[in-house]
Design a protein around this motif. Structure first.
Motif, PDB file in Angstrom:
ATOM      1  N   LEU A  44      -3.478   8.461  -6.901  1.00 35.17           N
ATOM      2  CA  LEU A  44      -4.923   8.369  -7.448  1.00 35.17           C
ATOM      3  C   LEU A  44      -5.130   6.598  -7.710  1.00 35.17           C
ATOM      4  O   LEU A  44      -6.315   6.351  -7.193  1.00 35.17           O
ATOM      5  N   ALA A  45      -4.153   5.978  -8.350  1.00 34.68           N
ATOM      6  CA  ALA A  45      -4.595   4.806  -8.623  1.00 34.68           C
ATOM      7  C   ALA A  45      -4.661   3.729  -7.303  1.00 34.68           C
ATOM      8  O   ALA A  45      -5.466   3.169  -7.157  1.00 34.68           O
ATOM      9  N   ALA A  46      -3.699   4.275  -6.212  1.00 30.01           N
ATOM     10  CA  ALA A  46      -3.677   3.557  -5.221  1.00 30.01           C
ATOM     11  C   ALA A  46      -5.124   3.754  -4.295  1.00 30.01           C
ATOM     12  O   ALA A  46      -5.577   3.053  -3.774  1.00 30.01           O
ATOM     13  N   ARG A  47      -5.453   5.135  -4.447  1.00 27.40           N
ATOM     14  CA  ARG A  47      -6.853   5.382  -3.643  1.00 27.40           C
ATOM     15  C   ARG A  47      -8.110   4.644  -4.204  1.00 27.40           C
ATOM     16  O   ARG A  47      -8.659   3.969  -3.483  1.00 27.40           O
ATOM     17  N   ALA A  48      -7.960   4.466  -5.679  1.00 27.40           N
ATOM     18  CA  ALA A  48      -9.021   3.823  -6.434  1.00 27.40           C
ATOM     19  C   ALA A  48      -8.970   2.388  -6.040  1.00 27.40           C
ATOM     20  O   ALA A  48      -9.849   1.431  -5.904  1.00 27.40           O
ATOM     21  N   GLY A  49      -7.440   1.732  -5.650  1.00 25.26           N
ATOM     22  CA  GLY A  49      -7.381   0.367  -5.313  1.00 25.26           C
ATOM     23  C   GLY A  49      -7.493  -0.006  -3.729  1.00 25.26           C
ATOM     24  O   GLY A  49      -7.080  -0.848  -3.185  1.00 25.26           O
ATOM     25  N   LEU A 107       3.855   5.459  -5.709  1.00 21.44           N
ATOM     26  CA  LEU A 107       3.997   5.358  -7.127  1.00 21.44           C
ATOM     27  C   LEU A 107       2.889   6.054  -7.782  1.00 21.44           C
ATOM     28  O   LEU A 107       2.861   6.734  -9.159  1.00 21.44           O
ATOM     29  N   ASN A 108       1.761   5.858  -7.537  1.00 20.30           N
ATOM     30  CA  ASN A 108       0.487   6.489  -8.160  1.00 20.30           C
ATOM     31  C   ASN A 108      -0.442   6.755  -7.154  1.00 20.30           C
ATOM     32  O   ASN A 108      -1.170   5.743  -6.902  1.00 20.30           O
ATOM     33  N   ARG A 157       3.840   1.593  -0.802  1.00 21.73           N
ATOM     34  CA  ARG A 157       4.676   1.897  -2.150  1.00 21.73           C
ATOM     35  C   ARG A 157       3.725   2.177  -3.221  1.00 21.73           C
ATOM     36  O   ARG A 157       3.952   3.179  -4.283  1.00 21.73           O
ATOM     37  N   ALA A 158       2.446   1.679  -3.492  1.00 19.76           N
ATOM     38  CA  ALA A 158       1.569   1.826  -4.278  1.00 19.76           C
ATOM     39  C   ALA A 158       1.182   3.587  -4.303  1.00 19.76           C
ATOM     40  O   ALA A 158       1.229   4.201  -5.282  1.00 19.76           O
ATOM     41  N   ASP A 182       0.782  -1.277  -0.050  1.00 26.61           N
ATOM     42  CA  ASP A 182      -0.103  -0.041  -0.124  1.00 26.61           C
ATOM     43  C   ASP A 182       0.791   1.304  -0.005  1.00 26.61           C
ATOM     44  O   ASP A 182       0.700   2.256  -0.719  1.00 26.61           O
ATOM     45  N   VAL A 201      -6.582   2.317  -1.001  1.00 26.90           N
ATOM     46  CA  VAL A 201      -5.447   2.503  -0.137  1.00 26.90           C
ATOM     47  C   VAL A 201      -5.830   3.979   0.447  1.00 26.90           C
ATOM     48  O   VAL A 201      -5.984   4.851  -0.369  1.00 26.90           O
TER      49      VAL A 201
END
Ligand SMILES: Nc1ncnc2c1ncn2[C@@H]1O[C@H](COP(=O)(O)OP(=O)(O)OP(=O)(O)O)[C@@H](O)[C@H]1O
Ligand SMILES: [Mg+2]
Lengths: 539, 390
Positions: free
Chosen positions: B259-264, B256-257, B252-253, B250, B266
């Motif tokens: 927005l993508a982490a949040r949608a995923g 790295l990104n 590292r995600a 979480d 995190v």
């Protein structure tokens, strides 16, 4: 006659793949030349080489008969080449004019930017090519098609005579595509040479003068549109006949998968961007959400997956209230999500594929073992996704940014489908995917639908929306304004609903709901109607 | 279609080989990663040699002095003693970097942690293991709270973490000055201006002198710090947490990104807060080697370990092994700069020049390495495919 572009024997290798293998391409001046091919065939790579973003390992390039060697896009621009990337590169907070001159600002005395001269030149360019823009519009207020026009003008402003467009139609709805094609024809009439990539073969036949087909990094054919059908093209691309898409039977049940009532979402200024929206998605049903971009779709999706704060209303997933749950909670209780912009919200571009495959599913098997991340399970699942969804990559250790656009998309769709979601929120699921893979994705969605998955589908591709949906609802200015039956509607009609021009008639065609499942049609319909009543006049 | 059969064959074959190739390329990758900091070091040697020649000194002599010096056992021990806090500090900074948080606050965090840990350690009498544990835990808690404060300012008040931590560094120095004065007034500080009450023997982490003593005799007063063990533990935990846990994924995600982490799934705020807490807690351990060594917090307490940790994390690309290389390199330069002063073969400022050059070139070094890696991989692909089709 000297050719505008002549590429001979271009070879470009990446770790584990040969993206271009002895490719040749000849483009006559003043023609519209299409490049077709499967995902990963090497189209973008070839264009990037031509635009100086990547240098070929072998081969020669001639522009207007002269041999060239580019070490950066600046060299290509110098030679009159311009490129519009699939992902627009505009600053939203700046005006059209500011964006266009960014980097090449004309300087007046005392080092000030000469906006007058710039504007005059911009209008001149717009006039010459029949491209209509207002220099003072803010980019963020423009629709996708208009932004694209700004990108094209930006390139022309720099004096490009050769225009490269990478998948320009992927993000456009049909009337915007028509507009783009009209613009392209005018550009051609004004002497421009256009090179473009497109996965929609009817469009290619409609606009191109010549078509070059790539397969696995090699040129397989250069043909005239008059001599081929879309089927022929597809066959050249894939090397075999296309599978016929599954025929679909309705699988809509009367069990509710996702129930949304009175959903209201506010923007930063506390104005509703989504106003009292109610919608029901049943198990086994695909509900298509049609609308011109910027009418609240993004907020709608955000509210469902949990990245957008819900001001009022309820969202129930299989009966469980989730309107204020965390994103993780919602994803873990079975919401799959294909974001509209794969690079922005879908991928960790600099992480290996197997870490990307875990995103959104990292707390569950096979990616997690309690609190431990399960590398073995993740790799295994990624291999499965790779073979099942035909993600073309040398291996799963490569980073996501080394995949071609369509293969990135396949990875995301694969990751979501592999998790067997109860509800799938899919925004443009096949954007940038080639026709073969597109049919496969549709089949997968249909198969999961038959197993009871409820789907909310958003797509700019109206054929897809109509072909895949059991019910279509129209969103306009943050409200649902119509519920339509995909069995009877045409893309044209749907287009006019979307722009709001047929809003008032929305209630009239209430004849048959979705033909296959009349009993369920009353669900979304009865909630759609009051919304459309409200929306009718005030705006 | 004849050509389709050809391509089919040539496609199947290399796939199998590619996976095998991927495995043996991993070792090469590790070697290549080490190439960047070492290359930067070599380059900095050349650059500083040029500077020395221009300044009229003899670079060979200076290098000889440094190496002679570094070959002595007690200098090596002192190098490791210096590298240990730098390593911990580097890991603390790296935790923030991994989430795109630029935690400049390790400087304040370790000082606050040190003074409180020393105070608590000096105020109690406990059985040894408990005593030591209490001191270390106090340091981590105080460091974590101080880092967490910057985290809360960031997540709940939108204060940029760079600004927040810089200000908290200033506040930390102020608080420490105030505390010292207050404790003096209360009689908690024995001798004016000397420091906190000394920690009893039971609270001092044992040294590791038995290791260097395998190789020779140590001078009296020379010790190998026991914090080395803690540093190694920190490194291992950092590696495991980051690479083997969902939490690390979480983190590292998000880096790295976001927005993508949040949608995923995190939660961005929680992660930012957790990262600052952890960074601070690890940062709290930075000053403990000195505390155990001197048994108290005194006004001469070592500074700049936080800032040097940032450099070390940068050198090591936030990688636990890389940070160790960076910390040792920094410590080597530290330890040998003293000798230049003694021998007068070169001005000791040359060491600062070297550090600057290393930091600048290592960035370039990593980019060169990346390109070389891609080039060789592509060439090997071509070779394999040629082999497969022929
Ligand atoms: N930067 C890169 N590093 C490694 N491999 C790459 C890189 N860019 C492209 N590739 C590889 O080169 C091949 C061709 O990619 P390219 O992007 O040209 O495909 P494409 O034809 O544009 O496909 P799509 O229709 O999916 O966009 C792919 O196999 C891809 O994995
Ligand atoms: Mg592409």
């Amino acid at each position: 006659m000297t050719l505008a572009i002549e590429l001979t024997g271009i070879t470009k290798r990446f770790p584990g793949v040969v993206a271009n293998d002895n490719v040749s391409l000849a483009v006559a001046p003043g023609e519209i030349h299409a490049v077709c091919g499967e995902n990963g065939a090497g189209k973008s790579t070839l264009m990037k080489i031509l635009f100086g973003m990547q240098s070929p390992d072998e081969g020669t390039m001639r522009i207007h008969g002269e041999e060239v060697r580019f070490s950066s896009p600046a060299d290509a621009i110098e030679r009159g080449i311009g490129m519009v990337h699939q992902h627009f590169m505009l600053a939203g907070q700046l005006t059209v004019l500011e964006n266009v001159i960014l980097g090449t600002e004309p300087v007046a005395s005392l080092g000030r930017i000469d906006f007058k001269a710039a504007e005059a030149h911009l209008l001149e360019v717009g006039e010459a090519y029949g491209l209509d823009v207002d220099p003072h519009d803010l980019i963020e207020t423009l629709e996708v098609g208009e932004r694209q026009r700004v990108e094209i003008i930006k390139v022309l402003y720099r004096g490009a005579q050769i225009l490269i467009l990478d998948e320009p139609t992927a993000v456009l709805v049909p009337h915007e595509v028509d507009e783009l094609f009209r613009n392209m024809r005018e550009l051609k009439a004004a002497g421009e040479t256009i090179l473009f990539i497109d996965h929609k073969l009817e469009e290619v036949l409609q606009i191109a003068d010549t078509i070059t087909v790539l397969r696995q990094g090699r040129t397989v054919a250069t043909v005239k549109p008059a001599d081929v059908s879309t089927g022929d093209l597809a066959e050249m691309m894939v090397g075999s006949e296309l599978p016929t898409p599954q025929t679909s039977r309705s699988t809509v049940t009367d069990k509710t998968a996702l129930s949304i009532r009175g959903l209201t979402v506010l923007d930063e200024d506390d104005r509703p961007v989504l106003n009292d929206v109610s919608l029901e998605v049943h198990r086994g049903e695909v509900v298509g959400l049609a609308g011109v971009e910027g009418n609240g779709q993004t907020e709608f999706v955000g509210a469902i997956i949990g990245t957008e704060d819900v001001e009022a209303g309820s969202i129930r997933l299989l009966g469980e209230e989730i309107a204020h749950s965390t994103v993780r909670r919602r994803r873990n209780s079975g919401i799959g999500y294909v974001p509209q912009d794969r690079q922005e919200e879908g991928l960790l571009l600099f992480a290996p594929l197997w870490e990307n495959a875990a995103l959104g599913h990292q707390t569950r098997k096979p990616f997690a073992n309690g609190r431990w991340f399960d590398r073995f399970g993740a790799r295994e699942r990624t291999e499965a996704i790779r073979s099942w969804f035909d993600v073309r990559t040398p291996d799963i250790e490569v980073t996501a940014n080394s995949l071609s656009g369509g293969n990135q998309q396949k990875l995301i769709v694969g990751r979501e489908m592999a998790a067997e979601p109860k509800v799938l929120i899919a925004a443009h699921p096949t954007r940038g995917i080639d026709i073969g893979a597109q049919a496969a994705v549709w089949d997968d969605i249909r198969a999961a639908r038959a197993d009871g998955m409820g789907t909310l589908l958003i797509s700019a591709d109206l054929e897809e929306l109509i072909g895949l949906s059991d019910t279509i609802v129209v969103i306009h200015k943050g409200e649902l304004t119509a519920t339509l039956d995909p069995a009877t509607i045409t893309p044209r009609e749907l287009g006019s609903y979307m722009t709001g021009s047929e809003q008032d008639d929305a209630e009239t065609p209430d004849g048959p709901g979705p033909a296959a499942a009349p009993e369920t049609a009353t669900g979304p319909k009865s909630q759609g109607d009051p919304a459309s009543g409200d929306a009718g006049e005030p705006q | 279609m004849t050509d389709s059969t050809v391509t089919d064959e040539s496609e199947e074959e290399p796939k199998v080989r590619l996976t095998r190739a991927a495995a043996d390329s991993r070792l090469r990758q590790i070697l290549l990663s080490a190439a960047a900091p070492l290359g930067a070091f070599v380059f900095s040697l050349i650059a500083s040699a040029i500077v020395l020649i221009a300044a009229g000194s003899n670079p060979i002599e200076a290098a000889k002095d440094m190496l002679d010096h570094a070959s002595k056992l007690e200098v090596q021990v002192s190098m490791i003693n210096r590298a240990t806090p730098l390593y911990i500090s580097g890991v603390a900074a790296a935790i923030g970097f991994k989430m795109n948080l630029f935690n400049i606050g390790v400087e304040g965090q370790y000082r606050m942690a040190a003074i409180f840990a020393a105070f608590v350690g000096g105020a109690v009498a406990l059985p040894s293991v408990l005593h030591i544990a209490l001191i270390l835990i106090t340091a981590m808690v105080v460091g974590g709270l101080w880092g967490g404060l910057a985290g809360v300012l960031y997540t709940h008040r939108g204060v940029n973490e760079v600004i927040g931590t810089i200000m908290l560094n200033g506040v930390a120095l102020g608080v420490i000055a105030w505390l010292v004065r207050r404790w003096q007034a209360e009689g908690n500080i024995v001798q004016v201006g000397v420091g906190t009450e000394p920690i009893d023997e039971s609270g001092l982490l044992p040294n590791l002198n038995f290791i260097p003593e395998l190789f020779g005799d140590l001078r009296a007063n020379e010790e190998l710090t026991g914090m080395l063990v803690i540093a190694i533990v920190v490194g291992v935990v950092y590696y495991l947490l980051l690479n083997r846990t969902v939490f690390g994924y979480d983190l590292r995600a998000s880096g790295l990104n976001p927005l993508a982490a949040r949608a995923g799934g995190v939660p961005p705020r929680k992660m930012a807060l957790a990262a600052m807490l952890m960074s601070g807690a690890v940062g709290g351990l930075v000053g403990m080697a000195e505390i155990f060594d001197k048994t108290r917090y005194d006004p001469n307490f070592v500074g700049f370990l936080g800032f040097n940790g940032i450099a070390v994390a940068l050198l090591g690309r936030n990688n636990p092994a890389g940070i160790a290389v960076g910390a040792l390199l920094w410590a080597f330069l530290d330890a040998t700069s003293d000798i230049l002063q003694v021998t007068q073969t070169a001005p000791k400022e040359i060491i600062d020049i070297m550090r600057g050059v290393i930091l600048l070139t290592v960035v370039i070094g990593y980019e060169v390495v990346r390109r070389v890696r891609e080039r060789t991989e592509s060439a090997r692909t071509a070779a394999r495919l040629a082999e497969a089709t022929s």
